[in-house]
Design a protein around this motif. Structure first.
Motif, mmCIF file in Angstrom:
data_model
loop_
_atom_site.group_PDB
_atom_site.id
_atom_site.type_symbol
_atom_site.label_atom_id
_atom_site.label_comp_id
_atom_site.label_asym_id
_atom_site.label_seq_id
_atom_site.Cartn_x
_atom_site.Cartn_y
_atom_site.Cartn_z
ATOM 1 N N VAL B 243 0.851 -1.196 0.000
ATOM 2 C CA VAL B 243 0.000 0.000 0.000
ATOM 3 C C VAL B 243 0.883 1.241 0.000
ATOM 4 O O VAL B 243 0.656 2.191 -0.749
ATOM 5 C CB VAL B 243 -0.931 0.018 1.233
ATOM 6 C CG1 VAL B 243 -1.835 1.230 1.192
ATOM 7 C CG2 VAL B 243 -1.747 -1.255 1.313
ATOM 8 N N GLN B 246 2.488 1.571 -3.395
ATOM 9 C CA GLN B 246 1.546 1.991 -4.420
ATOM 10 C C GLN B 246 1.220 3.474 -4.332
ATOM 11 O O GLN B 246 0.898 4.105 -5.327
ATOM 12 C CB GLN B 246 0.238 1.223 -4.240
ATOM 13 C CG GLN B 246 -0.100 0.359 -5.414
ATOM 14 C CD GLN B 246 -1.138 -0.678 -5.032
ATOM 15 O OE1 GLN B 246 -1.843 -0.549 -4.033
ATOM 16 N NE2 GLN B 246 -1.222 -1.721 -5.813
ATOM 17 N N ASN B 247 1.276 4.021 -3.128
ATOM 18 C CA ASN B 247 0.821 5.395 -2.941
ATOM 19 C C ASN B 247 1.920 6.425 -2.811
ATOM 20 O O ASN B 247 1.653 7.614 -2.930
ATOM 21 C CB ASN B 247 -0.090 5.479 -1.712
ATOM 22 C CG ASN B 247 -1.454 4.900 -1.997
ATOM 23 O OD1 ASN B 247 -2.266 5.507 -2.687
ATOM 24 N ND2 ASN B 247 -1.704 3.691 -1.510
ATOM 25 N N PHE B 248 3.149 5.974 -2.569
ATOM 26 C CA PHE B 248 4.163 6.977 -2.236
ATOM 27 C C PHE B 248 4.453 7.905 -3.402
ATOM 28 O O PHE B 248 4.797 9.056 -3.217
ATOM 29 C CB PHE B 248 5.442 6.328 -1.700
ATOM 30 C CG PHE B 248 6.460 5.997 -2.750
ATOM 31 C CD1 PHE B 248 6.366 4.843 -3.477
ATOM 32 C CD2 PHE B 248 7.509 6.872 -3.013
ATOM 33 C CE1 PHE B 248 7.294 4.544 -4.456
ATOM 34 C CE2 PHE B 248 8.443 6.578 -3.988
ATOM 35 C CZ PHE B 248 8.334 5.415 -4.711
ATOM 36 N N SER B 249 4.269 7.402 -4.633
ATOM 37 C CA SER B 249 4.613 8.261 -5.758
ATOM 38 C C SER B 249 3.551 9.329 -5.997
ATOM 39 O O SER B 249 3.869 10.422 -6.427
ATOM 40 C CB SER B 249 4.850 7.435 -7.014
ATOM 41 O OG SER B 249 3.694 6.734 -7.358
#
Lengths: 391, 282
Positions: B243, B246-249
């Protein structure tokens, strides 16, 4: 006392502004903010952020190399970094350290509005004249009348199937419907932009939803797309973002059908034909990519030379043929190794592209021109995708 | 300067520990703090750039979306499974090396144990990936004669892969604990009539318990944070690390909020085992 302090700060500030101005004089602004030129022969190093297969320097295949000739000719050194999704590209570009990027439409606007790219002075890029007219001045490479780069090529996200395992499909239904013959061996692209693929399928299977543009979805349309993705999940073996892992999975037989790029099919068919690739009747999502220059580059001359080099007819032909897409330079078609390449990829047919929906960034203001509803911006797509993948 | 250091023992000690302390504070505490700060910021929804304005929305999203509750539970489940399997395998192995094997062969056995750590993490996981391929994999070939087929990629493959990766981190502390075990206690146990099973459960296990807990800190925390193994062996299965990945970018503040979940779980875990004395065993 206090005044004195303030004044000395002001002096320091002024001095540092002057210094900064001195440093950035190499990218002196022309009237529209682009580099005025003329290009200098200063050697430099450019860090290139590219889709796999776009900037080959011979490390993947010694025979596939259009970076080394550039380095020899210009004295510029090129470091290539490839990425798997546009989201990754945006993140890397925002973090800095890259001079040029091959950006798809779903990345380019985010980068332009974020101030990460600079307008491009097309007079310094002689090869631009030969680019297909229907790729020039499009919303994903031109903002407020300013051009932000040179088109590289375009293609459709194809439906790939393993020969002998899956009968040649004519519809995306094989990856969406619960009765799929390839249940458990389907793959899908691991990015929020894949929601648009669901929307493309809904455009022909559920016309009552009224989707006109798969990147302009209101809440009802978006919910329908997410429901379709949930229906698809039990069919999926793996989601892919890393194309080498994808290739391994197809070779081992754990994936037999799913969305793909022509370059993946080409690599898989390297020794003998193992997969087929087609654009199904519903149409497909696709990409139209543009080479762009970072607003923070220190090697502006090399960056411009790279942009000109990469769309030279024979380089554009090599790159387009290696990746498996339609070249952007109209003169490239005569120079491909396979003389039918442009015909195969429909480079010169305007009709073929009418049902290819190029990636772009969804915004709250509907991209299809509707004003009576609000569309979901990409941030909402990402949120929904993350929640969906972990549900 | 030298005189000062010679005269003042306190100054000497302070100089000695200042560098490690700086390391600890800046790199560990500092980055945790940065993580927390990031999690209360927001992003520009179009360009994904961070806007430094306070919001609790990230936490609201994390705690109200059922998917993230589920993924936390799944991650905990995997971490607990990996820890238990590692312990079950490690205890007899450590006991054998520390107590049964000849003293001369012990260093060799220990060296053998840690050989897997010499190879790259990725190489090992990709090796497991080829073994787990549903049709052409080694595991399928191995068990198909008895009518079974490979489970393919998913939670099972992830647990096996992580267990393989972290096993040495469990064996080493347990081995260290068992080696310290006085022979006299084992002799006393057998003199008093206890069979070997009884000796194991009533004497050895309680004494080495802190060592087991020490090992579990490694296997548990390493499993909680892993995402690469999950990507390669997980199929569609995901854990908390994924998770974040998937979201850090695109939404760094949200990723930071998710990343705080394993931090909180580890803090609860560490404080609950502090009383067992395991932390002295690290």
């Amino acid at each position: 006392m206090r005044n004195h302090k303030v004044r000395s700060y002001a002096v320091v500030l002024a001095a540092s502004t002057l210094l900064l101005a001195g440093c950035s004089s190499s990218s002196d602004d022309a009237a529209d903010g682009a580099y005025a030129g003329p290009l200098k022969d200063t050697p430099g190093t450019i860090n290139v952020l590219a889709w796999p297969g776009y900037a080959e320097d011979g490390t993947t295949d010694p025979n596939v190399d259009w970076v080394t000739p550039f380095e020899k000719e210009t004295g510029c050194t090129v470091n290539v970094k490839t990425y798997g999704t546009s989201d990754e590209a945006v993140q890397l570009m925002q973090a800095g350290g890259y001079d040029v990027i091959s950006a798809s439409g779903d990345a380019s606007l985010r980068l332009i509005y974020g101030g990460d790219l600079q307008p491009v002075n097309l007079d310094l890029i002689p090869n631009y004249a030969d680019i297909f007219d229907n790729l020039k001045d499009r919303p994903w490479n031109t903002v407020d009348g300013k051009n932000y780069g040179v088109p590289h090529g375009r293609g459709a996200n194809v439906l790939q199937y393993t020969l002998g395992k899956v009968k040649e499909p004519t519809s995306w239904s094989v990856v969406w419907e619960p009765n799929s013959p390839a249940k458990g061996k389907v793959t899908a692209y691991d990015s929020a932009i894949y929601i648009a693929d669901a929307a493309v399928y809904l455009m022909s299977t559920k016309p009552e939803l009224g989707i006109k543009d798969p990147y302009a979805l209101d809440q009802t349309q978006f919910d329908a797309a997410m429901a379709l993705l949930k229906q698809q999940k039990p069919l999926i073996a793996e989601y892919w973002a890393d194309y080498t892992k994808y290739i391994g999975a197809v070779q081992s037989g754990s994936i037999t059908v799913g969305t793909s790029w022509q370059v993946i099919a080409n690599v898989l068919n390297g020794e003998k034909a193992t997969v087929g690739a087609t654009k199904p009747k519903e149409g497909a999502t696709g990409w139209s990519d543009t080479w762009m220059i970072s607003s923070k580059t220190e090697a502006i001359d090399c960056a411009y030379k790279w942009l000109n080099h990469i769309i030279t007819p024979n380089v554009n032909a090599q790159a387009a043929e290696y990746f498996g897409e339609a070249p952007a330079n109209s003169k490239a078609c005569a120079l491909t190794a396979n003389k039918d390449h442009c015909k195969l990829y429909h480079a010169e047919e305007t009709d073929y592209w009418s049902d290819v929906y190029y990636w772009k960034t969804p915004t709250e203001q509907c991209l299809d021109g509707r004003t009576d509803v609000k569309c979901l911006p990409y941030a909402e797509w990402v949120k929904a995708w993350s929640s969906f993948r972990n549900s | 300067m030298r005189d000062l250091l010679n005269k003042r023992a306190g100054a000497r000690a302070a100089t000695l520990i200042s560098l490690p302390l700086l390391w600890l504070v800046v790199l560990y505490i500092g980055s945790l703090f940065a993580l927390f700060i990031t999690s209360i910021w927001q992003i520009d929804t179009f360009t994904s750039k961070i806007v430094r304005e306070f919001t609790l929305q990230n936490f609201i999203d994390v705690f109200t979306d059922r998917a993230y509750f589920n993924v936390t539970i799944r991650t905990l489940f995997v971490a607990i499974c990996v820890t238990i399997i590692c312990a079950v395998i490690a205890i007899p192995m450590a006991f054998f090396i520390a107590r049964v094997a000849k003293e001369k062969s012990r260093p060799v056995l220990i060296a053998l144990l840690i050989t897997p750590l010499w190879a790259s993490y990725l190489v090992k996981i990709y090796a497991w990936r080829t073994m787990f391929y549903p049709e052409k994999g080694f595991i399928n070939w191995l068990i198909s004669p008895i009518g079974l087929s490979s489970p393919g990629f998913g939670i099972f493959a992830v647990i096996i892969g992580l267990t393989y990766l972290w096993l040495p981190y469990m064996i080493l502390p347990i081995y260290a604990g068992m080696e310290k075990l006085p022979t006299s206690i084992l002799d006393a146990s057998s003199d008093l009539g206890a069979k070997s099973a009884r000796t194991f459960f009533s004497v050895i296990l309680p004494i080495t318990w802190p060592a087991i807990i020490a090992g579990s800190i490694f296997t548990f925390s390493l499993s909680m944070g892993d995402y690469i193994t999950v990507q390669i062996l997980g199929g569609t299965f995901q854990m908390l690390g994924n998770v974040v990945y998937q979201n850090f970018s695109l939404n760094l503040p949200f990723a930071a909020a998710v990343a705080l979940i394993p931090v909180i779980i580890m803090m609860v875990y560490l404080s609950s085992i502090r009383k067992t004395g395991a932390l002295d065993n690290l």
